[in-house]
Design a protein around this motif. Structure first.
Motif, PDB file in Angstrom:
ATOM      1  N   UNK A   1       0.828  -1.202   0.000  1.00 48.84           N
ATOM      2  CA  UNK A   1       0.000   0.000   0.000  1.00 48.84           C
ATOM      3  C   UNK A   1       0.864   1.255   0.000  1.00 48.84           C
ATOM      4  N   UNK A   2       2.007   1.200   0.665  1.00 51.21           N
ATOM      5  CA  UNK A   2       2.853   2.382   0.753  1.00 51.21           C
ATOM      6  C   UNK A   2       3.415   2.777  -0.609  1.00 51.21           C
ATOM      7  N   UNK A   3       3.611   1.808  -1.487  1.00 49.60           N
ATOM      8  CA  UNK A   3       4.227   2.124  -2.775  1.00 49.60           C
ATOM      9  C   UNK A   3       3.205   2.300  -3.894  1.00 49.60           C
ATOM     10  N   UNK A   4       1.950   2.012  -3.635  1.00 50.57           N
ATOM     11  CA  UNK A   4       0.914   2.256  -4.637  1.00 50.57           C
ATOM     12  C   UNK A   4      -0.381   2.642  -3.933  1.00 50.57           C
ATOM     13  N   UNK A   5      -0.536   3.934  -3.602  1.00 47.70           N
ATOM     14  CA  UNK A   5      -1.714   4.340  -2.841  1.00 47.70           C
ATOM     15  C   UNK A   5      -3.010   4.151  -3.604  1.00 47.70           C
ATOM     16  N   UNK A   6      -2.909   3.910  -4.913  1.00 47.02           N
ATOM     17  CA  UNK A   6      -4.112   3.741  -5.711  1.00 47.02           C
ATOM     18  C   UNK A   6      -4.570   2.292  -5.756  1.00 47.02           C
ATOM     19  N   UNK A   7      -3.741   1.355  -5.294  1.00 50.22           N
ATOM     20  CA  UNK A   7      -4.077  -0.051  -5.451  1.00 50.22           C
ATOM     21  C   UNK A   7      -4.330  -0.366  -6.910  1.00 50.22           C
ATOM     22  N   UNK A   8      -5.263  -1.245  -7.158  1.00 53.88           N
ATOM     23  CA  UNK A   8      -5.612  -1.541  -8.544  1.00 53.88           C
ATOM     24  C   UNK A   8      -6.624  -0.554  -9.084  1.00 53.88           C
ATOM     25  N   UNK A   9      -7.229   0.206  -8.199  1.00 49.44           N
ATOM     26  CA  UNK A   9      -8.279   1.097  -8.649  1.00 49.44           C
ATOM     27  C   UNK A   9      -9.518   0.300  -8.988  1.00 49.44           C
ATOM     28  N   UNK A  10     -10.554   0.963  -9.422  1.00 42.60           N
ATOM     29  CA  UNK A  10     -11.741   0.237  -9.868  1.00 42.60           C
ATOM     30  C   UNK A  10     -11.358  -0.666 -11.035  1.00 42.60           C
ATOM     31  N   UNK A  11     -11.688  -1.927 -10.929  1.00 42.00           N
ATOM     32  CA  UNK A  11     -11.303  -2.863 -11.983  1.00 42.00           C
ATOM     33  C   UNK A  11     -11.928  -2.396 -13.292  1.00 42.00           C
ATOM     34  N   UNK A  12     -11.161  -2.382 -14.360  1.00 38.80           N
ATOM     35  CA  UNK A  12     -11.544  -1.616 -15.547  1.00 38.80           C
ATOM     36  C   UNK A  12     -12.720  -2.194 -16.318  1.00 38.80           C
TER      37      UNK A  12
ATOM     38  N   UNK B   1       2.183  10.471   2.084  1.00 38.56           N
ATOM     39  CA  UNK B   1       0.854  11.050   1.887  1.00 38.56           C
ATOM     40  C   UNK B   1       0.878  11.908   0.623  1.00 38.56           C
ATOM     41  N   UNK B   2      -0.218  11.880  -0.151  1.00 42.86           N
ATOM     42  CA  UNK B   2      -0.239  12.665  -1.390  1.00 42.86           C
ATOM     43  C   UNK B   2      -0.019  14.150  -1.135  1.00 42.86           C
ATOM     44  N   UNK B   3       0.740  14.774  -2.035  1.00 44.08           N
ATOM     45  CA  UNK B   3       1.024  16.205  -1.982  1.00 44.08           C
ATOM     46  C   UNK B   3       0.709  16.804  -3.354  1.00 44.08           C
TER      47      UNK B   3
ATOM     48  N   UNK C   1      -1.384  21.210  -8.261  1.00 42.70           N
ATOM     49  CA  UNK C   1      -2.343  20.208  -8.716  1.00 42.70           C
ATOM     50  C   UNK C   1      -2.453  19.177  -7.598  1.00 42.70           C
ATOM     51  N   UNK C   2      -3.582  19.202  -6.906  1.00 42.77           N
ATOM     52  CA  UNK C   2      -3.728  18.439  -5.674  1.00 42.77           C
ATOM     53  C   UNK C   2      -3.517  16.942  -5.872  1.00 42.77           C
ATOM     54  N   UNK C   3      -2.797  16.350  -4.938  1.00 49.71           N
ATOM     55  CA  UNK C   3      -2.678  14.891  -4.860  1.00 49.71           C
ATOM     56  C   UNK C   3      -1.841  14.253  -5.936  1.00 49.71           C
ATOM     57  N   UNK C   4      -1.176  15.029  -6.771  1.00 50.93           N
ATOM     58  CA  UNK C   4      -0.509  14.426  -7.926  1.00 50.93           C
ATOM     59  C   UNK C   4       0.905  13.927  -7.617  1.00 50.93           C
ATOM     60  N   UNK C   5       1.451  14.291  -6.480  1.00 51.87           N
ATOM     61  CA  UNK C   5       2.717  13.685  -6.037  1.00 51.87           C
ATOM     62  C   UNK C   5       2.357  12.641  -4.983  1.00 51.87           C
ATOM     63  N   UNK C   6       2.453  11.372  -5.375  1.00 54.27           N
ATOM     64  CA  UNK C   6       1.964  10.310  -4.491  1.00 54.27           C
ATOM     65  C   UNK C   6       2.683   9.004  -4.800  1.00 54.27           C
ATOM     66  N   UNK C   7       2.716   8.145  -3.812  1.00 55.55           N
ATOM     67  CA  UNK C   7       3.307   6.818  -3.973  1.00 55.55           C
ATOM     68  C   UNK C   7       4.813   6.873  -3.886  1.00 55.55           C
ATOM     69  N   UNK C   8       5.449   7.223  -4.997  1.00 51.86           N
ATOM     70  CA  UNK C   8       6.883   7.383  -5.053  1.00 51.86           C
ATOM     71  C   UNK C   8       7.199   8.564  -5.961  1.00 51.86           C
ATOM     72  N   UNK C   9       8.364   9.154  -5.767  1.00 57.59           N
ATOM     73  CA  UNK C   9       8.705  10.370  -6.498  1.00 57.59           C
ATOM     74  C   UNK C   9      10.127  10.300  -7.030  1.00 57.59           C
ATOM     75  N   UNK C  10      10.348  10.955  -8.176  1.00 60.12           N
ATOM     76  CA  UNK C  10      11.673  11.129  -8.774  1.00 60.12           C
ATOM     77  C   UNK C  10      12.061  12.601  -8.684  1.00 60.12           C
TER      78      UNK C  10
END
Length: 486
Positions: A17-28, A370-372, A395-404
């Motif tokens: 969960x720490x490396x992918x805060x979105x999980x799988x998302x709604x299954x497509x 936490x998303x930034x 742009x809210x929440x767009x830095x999340x999960x991992x960053x470069x």
């Protein structure tokens, strides 16, 4: 992740969960995001196909790795129209099952379309997985079904939905590719997907390149994980890779707007099955952390030949890996990454003295607890045209999960020009302020190389609850320029 006992079906989600805060998302291929947990802790989906949703015996529920109600994998990588895909499936208790084949796309907002359904098939209990030095393999399972791909099928990302007569369900993703030219080649990160695969999540034998279990059913960390993992096994849990949603988000958006896309897996790049020079751009839509030497060589040659590169995630090309044949000799069925264990050459690309920044323009900086907001930089650049974004906008929440970010002491790639398009402060797990950056450079060949530097870019294209029109427009500006539409 501590070594506390956890509910088995939650292990993968908790571990990553720490490396992918979105999980799988709604299954497509579901309508919306109406997934919920029933009283046994299983995820129950509402399917876009109402007949599937009704199922039999009062509905459906997701199979798990403890009881293995229905689980499966394919014994090939991507396949072309006219070729066959062999499915290896276990069913417990033995009973009939069927396979519904979906293709991922926009499809009027449904996210996928059902392409075909198998005949009713006879299910058997396959032998237990074989394990050796933490490597789990099911290469000895009998073939259950052969899908002959019709020549008229569209190339793309597909999902097989396996359903037993008594209503248990699991999934198998696969790719249909061909060698016809297109503007863009979408590369699905199947090597990274397998690195994270903890199958079987049974509290005993499952292992990934991150985790394994001890005798008490506790989840262990990287130092006790597998060094080699096999593609000859199902994906854990519902049968979908942990980060699959990032790729599907991009696919739904790109197909909605009519981009001319071909499809391949990262193993196709590794094996040289793709002529990358026939595309204007290569798109890496999801978390793509594990790269082999041939993959990198192929992609660098594409850039140097004028093919643009688009990296829509973060932590790309971090670990160097090798691929080897299965015990039966099938190529590229075993994935090995030593990480930091034992003597020998290092496994991080930057420690091999070939830092990822030399291709991407930026490189992995760390996790984002936490998303930034993503903070826009150089807003006058054409990437931000018609987005409405001004200098310093957040742009809210767009830095999340991992960053470069850009590392000043690390060599940059050769470039005609280079620009950073975001510079975003965030707090790491220690409370220290760090920065995420988004990069674009033009190689001497004329190729553009874009790196978003965050996990949240692809979900902003088409993930319910995460869509941002500014990111949609910026991505279109980039792809239109690569495809010579701008």
């Amino acid at each position: 992740m501590g070594a506390e006992q956890i509910r088995r079906w939650e292990s993968g989600a908790l571990a990553h969960a720490v490396s992918d805060p979105f999980g799988q998302g709604p299954l497509p291929w579901l309508r919306g995001s109406e997934n919920y947990f029933d009283d046994t802790g299983q995820v129950v989906p509402w399917y876009a196909d109402l007949a599937l949703a009704r199922g039999t015996g009062g509905g459906t529920r997701t199979a798990d790795d403890v009881h293995r109600q229905i689980k499966g994998f394919i014994s090939t990588g991507a396949a072309a129209p006219g070729e066959a895909i062999d499915f290896h499936i276990t069913v417990d208790p033995p009973q009939q099952f069927s396979v519904d084949i979906y293709r991922i796309g926009h499809y009027g907002g449904d996210g996928a379309a059902k392409i075909t359904t198998s005949p009713r098939l006879s299910g058997i209990v396959q032998p237990p997985p074989l394990t050796a030095d933490r490597t789990v393999s099911c290469h000895h399972w009998w073939q259950s079904w052969r899908l002959q791909i019709p020549t008229y099928w569209s190339i793309g990302a597909y999902v097989a939905v396996l359903t037993t007569v008594d209503g248990y369900r699991s999934h198998i993703p696969f790719t249909v590719r061909d060698d016809h030219p297109a503007d863009l080649l979408l590369v699905l990160p199947d090597i990274t997907w397998q690195a994270y695969n903890l199958y079987p999540e049974d509290g005993r034998t499952g292992a990934s390149l991150y985790h394994a279990w001890d005798e008490q059913g506790r989840l262990l960390g990287e130092e006790d994980a597998a060094v080699t993992v096999s593609f000859d096994r199902p994906y854990a849990g519902a049968g979908l890779p942990l980060h699959v949603g990032h790729a599907y988000d991009f696919i739904r958006w790109a197909e909605r707007y009519g981009y001319d896309i071909a499809y391949a897996d990262t193993r196709d790049l590794h094996a040289g099955r793709i002529d990358v020079g026939r595309y204007r751009g290569l798109v890496f839509p999801g978390h793509d952390e594990y790269w082999s030497v041939p993959m990198r060589r192929t992609v660098e040659a594409a850039r140097d030949g004028g093919t643009s590169l688009v990296f829509l995630s973060a932590n790309t090309m971090y670990w160097q890996v090798s691929l080897s044949p299965s015990p039966s000799g099938v190529p590229d069925r075993l994935l090995t990454c030593r990480k930091r264990r034992g003597p020998g050459k290092p496994a991080l690309w930057r420690e091999v003295d070939r830092a990822e920044q030399q291709l991407l323009g930026i490189q992995y900086a760390g996790r984002v607890p936490d998303p930034h907001p993503l903070v826009v930089r150089n807003a006058e650049h054409w990437l931000w045209d018609a987005t409405g974004a001004d200098e310093g906008d957040e742009i809210d929440g767009l830095v999340a999960g991992e960053a470069d970010r850009y590392f000043p002491r690390t060599t940059l790639p050769q470039h005609e020009n280079r620009i950073l398009l975001a510079h975003s402060p965030y707090q790491d797990s220690e409370g220290t302020t760090r920065h995420q950056e988004t990069s674009l450079y033009r190689a001497p060949s004329g190729a553009l190389v874009f790196a978003s530097g965050t996990f949240a870019w692809s979900p902003a294209l088409d993930r319910p609850g995460h869509v941002d029109p500014r990111i949609q427009r910026a991505t279109a500006n980039l792809l239109d320029r690569i495809c010579k539409h701008a």
